[in-house]
Design a protein around this motif. Sequence first.
Motif: not given
Length: 287
Positions: A159-161, A166-174, A180-186
């Motif tokens: 969640l922190a990463e 989210q490049q498109l969300r930063r640009t458009t918010g829409a 897909w997150i590994g077991r190490d949280g990355h």
Amino acid sequence: MNDESCRLPAATAFDEHAWPTTRQTPVLRLDGDAARACLDDVVEEVPVALVYNGISHAVLLATPSDLEDLALGFSLSEGILASRGELYDSEAVARSSGIEIRMEVATSRFVALKERRRNLAGRTGCGLCGVESLDALARPLEAVPAAEPIPVAAVAAGLAELPDWQQLRRTTGAVHAAAWIGRDGHIRALREDVGRHNALDKLLGHLARNKVAPTDGFVLVSSRASYEMVQKVAALGIGCLVAVSAPTALAIRLAESSGVSLAGFARDQRMVVYAGETGFARNKPAP
């Protein structure tokens, strides 16, 4: 239903530069009595036709990126294909009205798809694309294989990463995101789209194309967790789905019956587990 009527004419090769994911548009920003004219970035949404062996089966409204991942993920998660190997070739092509993903699939799967299309003829009142009856909605799913629990701390780390990916969300918010997150949280991979189902299908297509083991991590979505979202991850054998918003009651029942661990309202260190609590381990992720 006449299959010949769905055959599409030749088109030009898809050029991603001709179909940008965002576009600038003039807007008027209001703040109390103040008004300012400026440009704003908005996300694109285009019709994308999924074509199997020359026959158009479905049209999705999607963000024009990672479209071949979208087509593969949709094909697997909707049960059109049973495995990645049944897709022999795919090509994105552009038409004046949108984009086609032209796929060559195994004959047996194409025959089954044509029969599915024939079953749709003459039926009305269905609100779900490609579903010909109420019984077909609950298509059989194999139980997801048991795997080592996902560390709760890995969910918090993912969640922190998420915002940085989210490049498109930063640009458009829409747009929505599926990661897909590994077991190490990355985060290993993330896909974005105006449609939450499209974002998930893009991610699932990427995982299938790269032969990622479904037990190696979990899916995090920036949306609610509906029935279809649980169905899609279960179809690919993924045992854990985490959403930043709420699940539906039907999604919870499907998660329970298919062995998917389902959590919602994921925020920082907090989340609510609705199904499969043994799929989460309250310990730190491996380094």
